[in-house]
Design a protein around this motif. Sequence first.
Motif, PDB file in Angstrom:
ATOM      1  N   UNK A  88     -23.206  49.213 -62.800  1.00 48.78           N
ATOM      2  CA  UNK A  88     -23.528  50.376 -63.624  1.00 48.78           C
ATOM      3  C   UNK A  88     -23.154  50.102 -65.073  1.00 48.78           C
ATOM      4  N   UNK A  89     -23.618  50.992 -65.946  1.00 44.12           N
ATOM      5  CA  UNK A  89     -23.242  50.938 -67.357  1.00 44.12           C
ATOM      6  C   UNK A  89     -21.894  51.637 -67.528  1.00 44.12           C
ATOM      7  N   UNK A  90     -20.868  50.879 -67.868  1.00 43.57           N
ATOM      8  CA  UNK A  90     -19.501  51.406 -67.911  1.00 43.57           C
ATOM      9  C   UNK A  90     -19.392  52.619 -68.850  1.00 43.57           C
ATOM     10  N   UNK A  91     -20.072  52.564 -69.992  1.00 42.17           N
ATOM     11  CA  UNK A  91     -19.925  53.639 -70.979  1.00 42.17           C
ATOM     12  C   UNK A  91     -20.567  54.952 -70.522  1.00 42.17           C
ATOM     13  N   UNK A  92     -21.451  54.876 -69.541  1.00 42.37           N
ATOM     14  CA  UNK A  92     -22.197  56.064 -69.117  1.00 42.37           C
ATOM     15  C   UNK A  92     -21.521  56.843 -67.997  1.00 42.37           C
ATOM     16  N   UNK A  93     -20.416  56.309 -67.456  1.00 42.40           N
ATOM     17  CA  UNK A  93     -19.885  56.917 -66.236  1.00 42.40           C
ATOM     18  C   UNK A  93     -18.357  56.938 -66.218  1.00 42.40           C
ATOM     19  N   UNK A  94     -17.820  57.918 -65.509  1.00 47.24           N
ATOM     20  CA  UNK A  94     -16.421  57.907 -65.097  1.00 47.24           C
ATOM     21  C   UNK A  94     -16.378  57.168 -63.767  1.00 47.24           C
ATOM     22  N   UNK A  95     -15.540  56.151 -63.681  1.00 48.90           N
ATOM     23  CA  UNK A  95     -15.470  55.310 -62.490  1.00 48.90           C
ATOM     24  C   UNK A  95     -14.154  55.591 -61.760  1.00 48.90           C
ATOM     25  N   UNK A  96     -14.254  55.860 -60.465  1.00 51.49           N
ATOM     26  CA  UNK A  96     -13.077  56.064 -59.627  1.00 51.49           C
ATOM     27  C   UNK A  96     -13.094  54.986 -58.548  1.00 51.49           C
TER      28      UNK A  96
END
Length: 535
Positions: free
Chosen positions: A464-472
Amino acid sequence: MRTFSTEPATPKGVTIPTMTANILWADDEIDLLRPHVLFLQGKGYAVDTVNNGLDAVEMVQKKEYDIVFLDENMPGLSGLETLDRIKLVQPRVPVIMITKSEEESIMEGAIGGKISDYLIKPVNPNQILLSLKKNLEGRRLVSEKTTSDYQQQFRQLGMRLGDKHTTEEWKQLYAELVRWELELSGGQDQGMTDILRSQWAEANEIFSRFVADNYVDWVNGKGGDVPLQSHQIFKAKVAPLIDEKKSPLFMVLIDNLRLDQWRVLEPIISEFYRVEEEGLFYSILPTATQYARNAIFAGMMPSEIEKRFPGKWISEDEEGSKNANEEEFVGAQIKRLGKDVKYSYHKILNQNAGRKLAESLDNLMGNPLNVIVYNFVDMLSHARTEMEVIRELAEDDAAYRSLTKSWFQHSPLFDILKGIAERGGRVVITTDHGTIRVNEPSKVVGDRNTNTNLRYKHGRNLTYEQRDALVVKDPAQVFLPRANVSTVYIFAKSDRFFVYPNNYNHFVTYYRHTFQHGGISLEEMLVPWAVLKPR
C-alpha cells in the motif's frame, strides 16, 4: 416578470443583482395608499392597483405577478375568497395579506391559504419594503450575508486548522464546518462552497494525522485526552436514562447517519420533541457496521466480543450476517451495568417491518427499554454505489442530505418517532458511524483473502501507499480480531479509497465520488447522539 442588472460587487467578489418586480395591490382604499405606491415605484417596482377582489382575480388571469398585496376586508369578494381564487390561477405567487383586523380566525384562515406574510394596518412604507425584500429577495440576501460572514471567518478557520487540537476541539471544529456547509449549500455563490470544500479537505488531512497519532492510546484508555467512543456510548448516554419508574426509553440507532444529515432531520423531529442534550462521539475503527455497531451494543471492542461470546463474532470471510447477535449483546450489557430490566430489540430492514413496528408501539410501552435499529441510511449509501438512479439523485453531499430528508419525511421511522412522542416515550437517537464521498484512489495489493471494503483492508502481505493509510501491524493493540498471526489492518485517510492495480482505471471511475465508510475522516468518525423528550 423579473429583470436583473449588475452593480459593483459588495462585498468584494460577490455580485448583487438589482430586482424589478411586478406587484399587484388590491385594496378598496387604494387611493389612500397612493404615497406607498409612489414609494415602491421610486424603488424600481412596477405596481398595478385595483380596489376589489374580482378585479384582482381578473388581473392575475391576464398578467404574471411576482407578488400580490391583498386587503382582507373588501366589499364583494373578501380577501380570503380572493386569495383562494388567486392561488387557483397563480399557485406559486407570494401573497401578503394586509388587514385592519387582528382576529385570530382571519389570521388562521390566511395562513391556511398559504400566505407569505401578514401585515396589520396602518402600515408604513418600510414595512412594505421589508416584506417585499423578504419574499422576493430573501434567498439572495441571506446568501450574500452568509457568504460575507464566511469570508470573514475563512482566515480564522484556516489559522485554527494550524493549531494543535484536543479531541473536544476537533468536535467543535467539525460542527462549525458542518454549519457552514449547510448555510452555504443553499446559497448562490458556488465559489464560496468550493473554498469551504478545500478547507474541509485540509481539515480531514490534519484530522487523519491526529487520529493516526492517538488512536492506539484512545482505545487503551491512555493519556489525558481520551474521547467518548463507540463501546462506551451505551453506558454513558443510554443506561443512565433506563428507569422502570419513568416513561419507557427508546434507543433509536439510524445506521450510517452523519452530523449534517442529523442537522436536516432535527427541525422535523423538533416538531414533537425537545432536544435535551446532544453531542458527538468517536466511532471506533473500522468505521463499519460490523465493528462499530457491535461495539455499541456489546459495550466492548471487537476482539473482546470475540473472546466473551465464542462463536458469535462472524469474521468477514464467513457466511452470514455480521450483526446477527446485537440483541444478545445488548441484553448482556444491560445486566452487566446493573440494569436487568425487560427490553425489546427490533431491526428494521424494509418498509413493511417499519410499518408493523409503528402499528405495534402500544405493546412496547411497558418496557423500560426498547432498542430500534433502522438500517435505511446505510442501504441508501450502498445503493448509491450500485444503482445509477441513486447515483444521479445523490450526486453530492447536498443531494445526499436532501434525499435523506425526503426519505425520512415519508418513512415509517417518522411515524415511529411521532408515535413514541404521542405516547410520552423518551428517545436517545444515535448512529454507529458516518460516511464520506471518496475522491482520491490509492493503490493496494493483497492476497485473495483480503476483504473488499474500499476504506479499510485487512489481510496478509498487503502492499500500500504508506502516506495514504493508518497501518496497524498488531491488531491486538487496537482490539481487533485477526485471522492469523500476520494479519495487518490499513485504514484510508481523508477521502481516499483503496483500488487494486487490476482494471485500475475502470474501478477508479466506478467508485470515485461514491459514499463509503470504514476509514478515517471527520464525517465517518465524529457521529451524533441526542436525548429527546416529547413536547
